[in-house]
Design an enzyme around this catalytic site. Structure first.
Site, mmCIF file in Angstrom:
data_model
loop_
_atom_site.group_PDB
_atom_site.id
_atom_site.type_symbol
_atom_site.label_atom_id
_atom_site.label_comp_id
_atom_site.label_asym_id
_atom_site.label_seq_id
_atom_site.Cartn_x
_atom_site.Cartn_y
_atom_site.Cartn_z
ATOM 1 N N ASN A 137 -8.291 -4.457 -3.480
ATOM 2 C CA ASN A 137 -8.350 -4.526 -2.142
ATOM 3 C C ASN A 137 -9.477 -4.049 -1.497
ATOM 4 O O ASN A 137 -9.845 -2.773 -1.549
ATOM 5 C CB ASN A 137 -7.000 -3.658 -1.415
ATOM 6 C CG ASN A 137 -6.956 -3.728 -0.127
ATOM 7 O OD1 ASN A 137 -7.604 -4.289 0.683
ATOM 8 N ND2 ASN A 137 -5.976 -3.081 0.595
ATOM 9 N N LYS A 182 -10.396 -4.083 1.766
ATOM 10 C CA LYS A 182 -10.402 -3.568 2.950
ATOM 11 C C LYS A 182 -11.328 -3.987 4.008
ATOM 12 O O LYS A 182 -11.850 -5.232 3.680
ATOM 13 C CB LYS A 182 -10.140 -1.942 2.836
ATOM 14 C CG LYS A 182 -9.166 -1.552 1.923
ATOM 15 C CD LYS A 182 -8.748 -0.094 1.993
ATOM 16 C CE LYS A 182 -7.661 0.321 1.008
ATOM 17 N NZ LYS A 182 -7.352 1.650 0.896
ATOM 18 N N HIS A 229 0.938 -3.038 3.514
ATOM 19 C CA HIS A 229 -0.090 -1.899 2.948
ATOM 20 C C HIS A 229 0.081 -0.682 4.031
ATOM 21 O O HIS A 229 0.313 -0.900 5.193
ATOM 22 C CB HIS A 229 -1.485 -2.563 2.963
ATOM 23 C CG HIS A 229 -2.623 -1.218 2.298
ATOM 24 N ND1 HIS A 229 -2.790 -0.048 3.046
ATOM 25 C CD2 HIS A 229 -2.846 -1.315 0.817
ATOM 26 C CE1 HIS A 229 -3.637 0.445 2.001
ATOM 27 N NE2 HIS A 229 -3.508 -0.172 0.860
ATOM 28 N N GLU A 268 2.515 2.580 -3.816
ATOM 29 C CA GLU A 268 1.271 3.400 -3.333
ATOM 30 C C GLU A 268 1.580 4.675 -2.635
ATOM 31 O O GLU A 268 1.909 4.418 -1.156
ATOM 32 C CB GLU A 268 0.379 2.371 -2.153
ATOM 33 C CG GLU A 268 -0.323 1.145 -3.098
ATOM 34 C CD GLU A 268 -1.476 0.708 -2.403
ATOM 35 O OE1 GLU A 268 -2.390 0.690 -2.799
ATOM 36 O OE2 GLU A 268 -1.165 0.243 -0.870
#
EC number: 5.3.1.1
Length: 248
Positions: A11, A13, A95, A165
């Site tokens: 990821n 981001k 997320h 996560e």
């Protein structure tokens, strides 16, 4: 070792530019990557086309978010149809930064999951507890509730990867110990067994995210119910190759 194919997502981001991402892509394209591992890179939406055109075809690309309808007056959003049009096969949904920085609810995330799967996108669906929730002993309640909303919106589990996560471990340098990760993954698999089916519990990949590095990935990957990783900061560095090859 399970028959579930190891899955490593990066990821990126809101990081990188064409120059730095181009260098990273060159590193990945020329690296020796384990054939037994699925690899997907989550690029910023403005670079989805660029990433797909430059990355080797053996590496998948994911959008980091999208909206719950095909098109319309939703300024700044992108749809699964647009993502597919760029040749992208995956999207990351739920997320913790979407949940906690942008205030996305479980309900909205569930609606996005349903629409993405209807649009034939693979979904990396994220769940995880905050530090105060873990310290209060409510980890299971939190992740089961998040998982239930996702599960209620899934008809075909073959296109879903669950990413656990723990929010307290994302970008903090704190990692759940291999034992902590395994404990939650095992309980999640048990929840799927009780609430969905044995077949789904046995086949769905549950990956771990939260300060995964080249240094801790092998020990995490050795856990029975850890089927891969969703990697943040380290996915922008050459050590991402070591993480991809954690099971080699």
């Amino acid at each position: 070792m399970s028959s579930r194919k190891f899955f490593v997502g990066g990821n990126w981001k809101m990081n990188g530019d064409k120059e730095s991402l181009g260098e990273l892509i060159m590193t990945l394209n020329t690296a020796s990557l384990n054939d037994e591992t699925d690899v997907v890179c989550g690029a910023p939406s403005i670079y989805l086309d660029y990433a797909r055109s430059k990355l080797d075809q053996r590496i998948g690309v994911a959008a980091q978010n999208c909206y719950k309808v095909p098109k319309g007056a939703f300024t700044g959003e992108i749809s699964p149809a647009m993502i597919k049009d760029c040749g992208i096969d995956w999207v990351i949904l739920g997320h913790s930064e979407r949940r906690h920085v942008f205030g996305e609810s479980d309900e909205l995330i569930g609606q996005k999951v349903a629409h993405c799967l209807e649009s034939d996108l693979g979904v990396i669906a994220c769940i995880g507890e905050k530090l105060e929730e873990r310290e209060a002993g409510t980890t299971e309640d939190v992740v089961f509730e998040q998982t239930k909303v996702i599960a209620d919106n899934v008809k075909d589990w073959t296109r879903v990867v669950l990413a656990y996560e723990p929010v307290w471990a994302i970008g903090t340098g704190k990692t759940a110990s291999p034992e902590q990760a395994q404990e939650v993954h095992e309980k999640l698999r048990g929840w799927l067994r009780a609430n969905v089916s044995d077949a789904v519990a046995d086949s769905v990949r549950i990956i771990y995210g939260g300060s995964v590095t080249g240094g801790n990935c092998k020990e995490l990957a050795a856990q029975a119910d850890v089927d891969g990783f969703l990697v943040g900061g380290a996915s922008l560095k050459p050590e991402f190759v070591d993480i991809i090859n954690a099971r080699s």
